[in-house]
Design a protein around this motif. Structure first.
Motif, short mmCIF file in Angstrom:
data_model
loop_
_atom_site.label_atom_id
_atom_site.label_comp_id
_atom_site.label_asym_id
_atom_site.label_seq_id
_atom_site.Cartn_x
_atom_site.Cartn_y
_atom_site.Cartn_z
N LEU A 165 -7.80 -5.07 0.60
CA LEU A 165 -9.19 -5.29 0.23
C LEU A 165 -9.29 -5.84 -1.19
N SER A 187 -9.53 -12.09 7.87
CA SER A 187 -10.98 -11.95 7.69
C SER A 187 -11.76 -13.18 8.15
N TYR A 231 0.83 -1.20 0.00
CA TYR A 231 0.00 0.00 0.00
C TYR A 231 0.87 1.26 0.00
N ARG A 243 -11.89 -3.99 6.49
CA ARG A 243 -11.98 -2.53 6.55
C ARG A 243 -11.75 -2.08 7.98
N ASN A 293 -15.92 -7.02 4.80
CA ASN A 293 -16.09 -5.96 5.79
C ASN A 293 -15.07 -6.07 6.91
N ASN A 294 -14.61 -7.30 7.19
CA ASN A 294 -13.63 -7.49 8.25
C ASN A 294 -12.26 -6.94 7.88
N SER A 318 -10.99 -9.34 -2.37
CA SER A 318 -12.01 -9.40 -3.43
C SER A 318 -11.65 -10.45 -4.47
N GLN A 342 -11.54 0.85 11.16
CA GLN A 342 -12.45 1.91 11.61
C GLN A 342 -11.98 3.27 11.12
N THR A 369 -8.33 2.10 5.84
CA THR A 369 -8.58 0.90 5.05
C THR A 369 -7.45 0.73 4.05
N ASP A 370 -6.79 -0.42 4.08
CA ASP A 370 -5.76 -0.76 3.12
C ASP A 370 -6.46 -1.35 1.89
N TYR A 371 -6.61 -0.54 0.85
CA TYR A 371 -7.37 -0.96 -0.32
C TYR A 371 -6.64 -2.03 -1.12
#
Length: 304
Positions: A271, A82, A55, A261, A258-259, A275, A263, A266-268
């Protein structure tokens, strides 16, 4: 096989065979299809590319920069952080029985409408087809209330009601997907030669034999195409599991994202790796059933 029109043939080759000319319209069509395909693939390829990069690197250089480091570390983190393994099992518990029950019930109705020709079959087909026009969001609150009042034995639901059970989500998925499958299978069965069933009736075949041993095997391409689509839709569904399941241990794999993400952050890239992992089963199902899927989609596109 008919020879191509003379206008499409160019000068002869040295060996005497004619050279087929490519029409400009076909070139434009192929170029358009390539652009559309790249447009669909671009987000997927970008997600895979981002999932292989740290990231910090993409935050500094951007997502469209050349990579300095590539690794599969984000995939390991996504799978472990997750709790995705349990969610994968939950998705299969919902999607596999849902697809089987949907196709079985849809084939019953389609056979009754297309082959047995029950009285009021057209009205029945219209009712099933019209069910697809109802937005599912309209029924969220009524179904939530109703499922909390339908009692079940503990063996079927540890909440002892239809709410917060796999059975409730499966029932909703079957109900909403049934109309589409009935519509497709009915038209498929109507395209089958009548002589095959008539010959079976002359040999003494009953209704069940006509359905199970004659009509259903002929519907294999349509069933494979529908199985691919239905599994994708049920597996990727997030709405009904979110509304009708309260226990986090029963949520499907789509909720596992969702786990990943945080608070406040968020490390896209992480994510994106999650996905890609979530999408893998649907890709595998498509490649396994690819031949039947394409045969089901192209039925009736040519004659002879």
């Amino acid at each position: 096989m008919a020879a191509p029109p003379a206008a499409e043939l160019g000068p002869d080759r040295p060996d005497g065979r004619p050279v087929r000319r490519t029409r400009p319209a076909r070139l434009v069509l192929h170029a358009f299809l390539c652009v559309v395909a790249l447009g669909w693939l671009a987000p997927v390829l970008l997600a895979v590319y981002a999932s292989l990069r740290p990231y910090q690197e993409t935050a500094k250089d951007g997502y469209f920069s050349l990579p300095r480091h590539l690794s599969l570390d984000y995939y390991r983190q996504a799978f472990t952080q997750s709790g995705m393994s349990r969610n994968f099992v939950n998705s299969m518990i919902i999607a596999v029985p849902g697809v089987v029950v949907t196709l079985l019930l849809a084939s019953f109705v389609a056979f009754a409408v297309a082959r047995v020709r029950v009285r009021g079959g057209l009205v029945l087909l219209i009712m099933f087809t019209a069910g697809n026009l109802l937005p599912p969001q309209v029924l969220v609150t009524p179904l939530y209330v109703m499922f909390n009042h339908i009692a079940l034995p503990y063996e079927l639901s540890d909440s002892q009601v239809l709410y917060d059970s796999y059975l409730g989500v499966i029932a909703v998925q079957v109900a909403f997907q049934l109309g589409f499958c009935v519509f497709v299978l009915t038209n498929f069965m109507r395209a089958l030669p009548e002589e095959i069933v008539e010959a079976a009736i002359m040999d003494g075949a009953g209704v069940w034999t006509q359905y199970w041993r004659i009509t259903l095997p002929l519907c294999r391409p349509a069933l494979a195409a529908l199985a691919t689509l239905e599994f994708t839709w049920m597996y990727n569904d997030f709405l009904w599991a979110l509304v009708l399941i309260n226990d986090p241990e029963k949520l499907p794999v789509t909720s596992a994202l969702n786990n990943l993400r945080g608070q406040f952050f968020t490390d896209y890239n992480l994510l994106a790796a999650g996905s890609v992992l979530v999408a893998l089963p649907t890709v595998v199902i498509f490649f396994v059933l690819q031949r039947h899927f394409i045969a089901g989609l192209t039925l009736g596109s040519s004659k002879g």
